[in-house]
Design a protein around this motif. Structure first.
Motif, PDB file in Angstrom:
ATOM      1  N   GLY A  94      -5.329  -6.548   5.757  1.00  0.00           N
ATOM      2  CA  GLY A  94      -4.130  -5.795   6.155  1.00  0.00           C
ATOM      3  C   GLY A  94      -3.769  -4.583   5.339  1.00  0.00           C
ATOM      4  O   GLY A  94      -3.518  -3.539   5.901  1.00  0.00           O
ATOM      5  N   GLY A  95      -3.794  -4.696   4.036  1.00  0.00           N
ATOM      6  CA  GLY A  95      -3.413  -3.563   3.204  1.00  0.00           C
ATOM      7  C   GLY A  95      -1.938  -3.559   2.836  1.00  0.00           C
ATOM      8  O   GLY A  95      -1.160  -4.379   3.325  1.00  0.00           O
ATOM      9  N   VAL A  96      -1.618  -2.629   1.963  1.00  0.00           N
ATOM     10  CA  VAL A  96      -0.247  -2.536   1.435  1.00  0.00           C
ATOM     11  C   VAL A  96       0.240  -1.088   1.556  1.00  0.00           C
ATOM     12  O   VAL A  96      -0.475  -0.158   1.179  1.00  0.00           O
ATOM     13  CB  VAL A  96      -0.210  -2.986  -0.053  1.00  0.00           C
ATOM     14  N   ARG A  97       1.450  -0.954   2.105  1.00  0.00           N
ATOM     15  CA  ARG A  97       2.084   0.371   2.227  1.00  0.00           C
ATOM     16  C   ARG A  97       3.054   0.536   1.057  1.00  0.00           C
ATOM     17  O   ARG A  97       3.756  -0.409   0.709  1.00  0.00           O
ATOM     18  CB  ARG A  97       2.838   0.418   3.546  1.00  0.00           C
ATOM     19  N   VAL A  98       3.069   1.727   0.477  1.00  0.00           N
ATOM     20  CA  VAL A  98       3.994   2.000  -0.637  1.00  0.00           C
ATOM     21  C   VAL A  98       5.027   3.012  -0.140  1.00  0.00           C
ATOM     22  O   VAL A  98       4.670   4.098   0.309  1.00  0.00           O
ATOM     23  CB  VAL A  98       3.232   2.564  -1.861  1.00  0.00           C
TER      24      VAL A  98
ATOM     25  N   VAL B 285      12.861  12.506  -4.901  1.00  0.00           N
ATOM     26  CA  VAL B 285      11.469  12.463  -4.431  1.00  0.00           C
ATOM     27  C   VAL B 285      11.261  11.241  -3.537  1.00  0.00           C
ATOM     28  O   VAL B 285      11.481  10.109  -3.957  1.00  0.00           O
ATOM     29  CB  VAL B 285      10.487  12.429  -5.630  1.00  0.00           C
ATOM     30  N   SER B 286      10.859  11.486  -2.302  1.00  0.00           N
ATOM     31  CA  SER B 286      10.635  10.406  -1.339  1.00  0.00           C
ATOM     32  C   SER B 286       9.278  10.579  -0.686  1.00  0.00           C
ATOM     33  O   SER B 286       8.751  11.696  -0.596  1.00  0.00           O
ATOM     34  CB  SER B 286      11.698  10.440  -0.233  1.00  0.00           C
ATOM     35  N   GLY B 287       8.729   9.480  -0.221  1.00  0.00           N
ATOM     36  CA  GLY B 287       7.462   9.559   0.503  1.00  0.00           C
ATOM     37  C   GLY B 287       6.970   8.175   0.850  1.00  0.00           C
ATOM     38  O   GLY B 287       7.612   7.171   0.539  1.00  0.00           O
ATOM     39  N   ARG B 288       5.829   8.155   1.536  1.00  0.00           N
ATOM     40  CA  ARG B 288       5.201   6.861   1.810  1.00  0.00           C
ATOM     41  C   ARG B 288       3.693   7.042   1.844  1.00  0.00           C
ATOM     42  O   ARG B 288       3.183   8.099   2.207  1.00  0.00           O
ATOM     43  CB  ARG B 288       5.716   6.249   3.112  1.00  0.00           C
ATOM     44  N   ALA B 289       3.017   5.982   1.426  1.00  0.00           N
ATOM     45  CA  ALA B 289       1.559   5.995   1.432  1.00  0.00           C
ATOM     46  C   ALA B 289       1.108   4.782   2.235  1.00  0.00           C
ATOM     47  O   ALA B 289       1.503   3.656   1.952  1.00  0.00           O
ATOM     48  CB  ALA B 289       1.044   5.913  -0.004  1.00  0.00           C
ATOM     49  N   GLU B 290       0.291   5.049   3.233  1.00  0.00           N
ATOM     50  CA  GLU B 290      -0.122   4.008   4.183  1.00  0.00           C
ATOM     51  C   GLU B 290      -1.550   3.551   3.887  1.00  0.00           C
ATOM     52  O   GLU B 290      -2.370   4.349   3.421  1.00  0.00           O
ATOM     53  CB  GLU B 290      -0.154   4.589   5.605  1.00  0.00           C
ATOM     54  N   PRO B 291      -1.864   2.305   4.244  1.00  0.00           N
ATOM     55  CA  PRO B 291      -3.263   1.873   4.166  1.00  0.00           C
ATOM     56  C   PRO B 291      -4.157   2.820   4.985  1.00  0.00           C
ATOM     57  O   PRO B 291      -3.778   3.219   6.096  1.00  0.00           O
ATOM     58  CB  PRO B 291      -3.231   0.473   4.790  1.00  0.00           C
ATOM     59  N   GLY B 292      -5.296   3.169   4.426  1.00  0.00           N
ATOM     60  CA  GLY B 292      -6.208   4.059   5.136  1.00  0.00           C
ATOM     61  C   GLY B 292      -5.804   5.514   5.090  1.00  0.00           C
ATOM     62  O   GLY B 292      -6.266   6.314   5.897  1.00  0.00           O
ATOM     63  N   SER B 293      -4.918   5.861   4.146  1.00  0.00           N
ATOM     64  CA  SER B 293      -4.534   7.269   4.014  1.00  0.00           C
ATOM     65  C   SER B 293      -4.576   7.670   2.541  1.00  0.00           C
ATOM     66  O   SER B 293      -4.712   6.826   1.651  1.00  0.00           O
ATOM     67  CB  SER B 293      -3.142   7.507   4.593  1.00  0.00           C
TER      68      SER B 293
ATOM     69  N   TYR C 201       6.594  -2.143  -1.981  1.00  0.00           N
ATOM     70  CA  TYR C 201       5.224  -2.408  -1.543  1.00  0.00           C
ATOM     71  C   TYR C 201       5.353  -3.350  -0.349  1.00  0.00           C
ATOM     72  O   TYR C 201       5.851  -4.472  -0.506  1.00  0.00           O
ATOM     73  CB  TYR C 201       4.430  -3.111  -2.640  1.00  0.00           C
ATOM     74  N   LEU C 202       4.891  -2.882   0.802  1.00  0.00           N
ATOM     75  CA  LEU C 202       5.060  -3.669   2.023  1.00  0.00           C
ATOM     76  C   LEU C 202       3.700  -4.058   2.588  1.00  0.00           C
ATOM     77  O   LEU C 202       2.821  -3.203   2.766  1.00  0.00           O
ATOM     78  CB  LEU C 202       5.846  -2.841   3.039  1.00  0.00           C
ATOM     79  N   ARG C 203       3.515  -5.330   2.823  1.00  0.00           N
ATOM     80  CA  ARG C 203       2.256  -5.796   3.414  1.00  0.00           C
ATOM     81  C   ARG C 203       2.198  -5.352   4.869  1.00  0.00           C
ATOM     82  O   ARG C 203       3.205  -5.436   5.571  1.00  0.00           O
ATOM     83  CB  ARG C 203       2.195  -7.319   3.395  1.00  0.00           C
TER      84      ARG C 203
END
Ligand SMILES: Nc1ncnc2c1ncn2[C@@H]1O[C@H](COP(=O)(O)OP(=O)(O)OP(=O)(O)O)[C@@H](O)[C@H]1O
Ligand SMILES: [Mg+2]
Length: 210
Positions: free
Chosen positions: A3-7, A25-33, A65-67
């Protein structure tokens, strides 16, 4: 990897005494990116990385950190999910490359998989049979071993702070391939850099104003 983890991070600010390094400062990092963090020297890229990986507390703001399958990873468990390459991160100079990997495997509670470590050293261009202490390595060889250390446990989130520093052109090509494979494998890659070529690997960008 499952599944991966989103930050996700929101309204982060960091102050050292009275000096504000960054705010809002805001943002998000997705699995596979690949989330690329850029900004002038001293704008706080490395500080933001240490905050996102849980080593330093922000003055303000939240990080989660979101699964991918649902649910949040509690802060105390973040380190099980991440790997880090950073300029300030050390290796053990008195140990050789293989011994360093054995040490990091052990402290992470992985046990020592000699075949995997040998394959990984070969992948980063180091000779697994070489017994030279790391203190005698060139800076580029050091950097290659740091990268091996970071991906050893197949982390879901990979933090790379100036990962290409001291790599020769062949090493930079190899690094590009590694980032691509990590991304394709569903890893969340967070990359702090001002290198023009590395900046292009980003699928998302956060620019610190400095
Ligand atoms: N532990 C600390 N105590 C006080 N100030 C700090 C600390 N860590 C970082 N700073 C300050 O925070 C600012 C941002 O530093 P940081 O290393 O995060 O910048 P950077 O964007 O990574 O820079 P570079 O491009 O040179 O790597 C600098 O002014 C630095 O002096
Ligand atoms: Mg930095």
């Amino acid at each position: 990897m499952v599944g991966g983890v989103r930050v996700e991070f929101e309204e982060l600010a960091k102050r050292f005494d009275l000096r504000v390094v960054f705010r809002g400062v805001s943002g998000r990092a997705e699995p596979g990116s690949v989330l690329v963090i850029t900004g002038p020297n001293g704008s706080g890229k490395s500080t933001l990385m240490t905050i996102l990986c849980g080593l330093v507390r922000p003055t303000r703001g939240t990080i989660r950190y979101l699964r991918a399958g649902g649910g949040e990873v509690p802060r105390h468990a973040w380190r099980e999910h991440l790997g880090i390459v950073a300029p300030a991160m050390g290796l053990y100079g008195e140990l050789d490359a293989m011994e360093n990997l054995r040490f990091f495997s052990t402290v992470r509670g992985l046990g020592f998989d000699e075949e995997r470590c040998r394959a990984l050293l070969r992948e980063v261009g180091l000779d697994p049979d070489r017994t030279t202490p790391v203190a005698g390595f060139s800076t580029g060889m050091h950097q290659r071993l740091k990268i091996a250390q970071a991906v050893l446990h197949e982390p879901e989130v990979l933090f790379l702070d100036e990962p290409g520093s001291n790599l020769d052109p062949a090493g930079q090509d190899w690094l590009e391939g590694l980032v691509e494979r990590q991304r394709e494998g569903g890893t969340t890659v967070i990359l702090a850099t001002n290198d023009r070529r590395e900046m292009e690997w980003g699928t998302e960008h956060v620019a610190l104003p400095g």
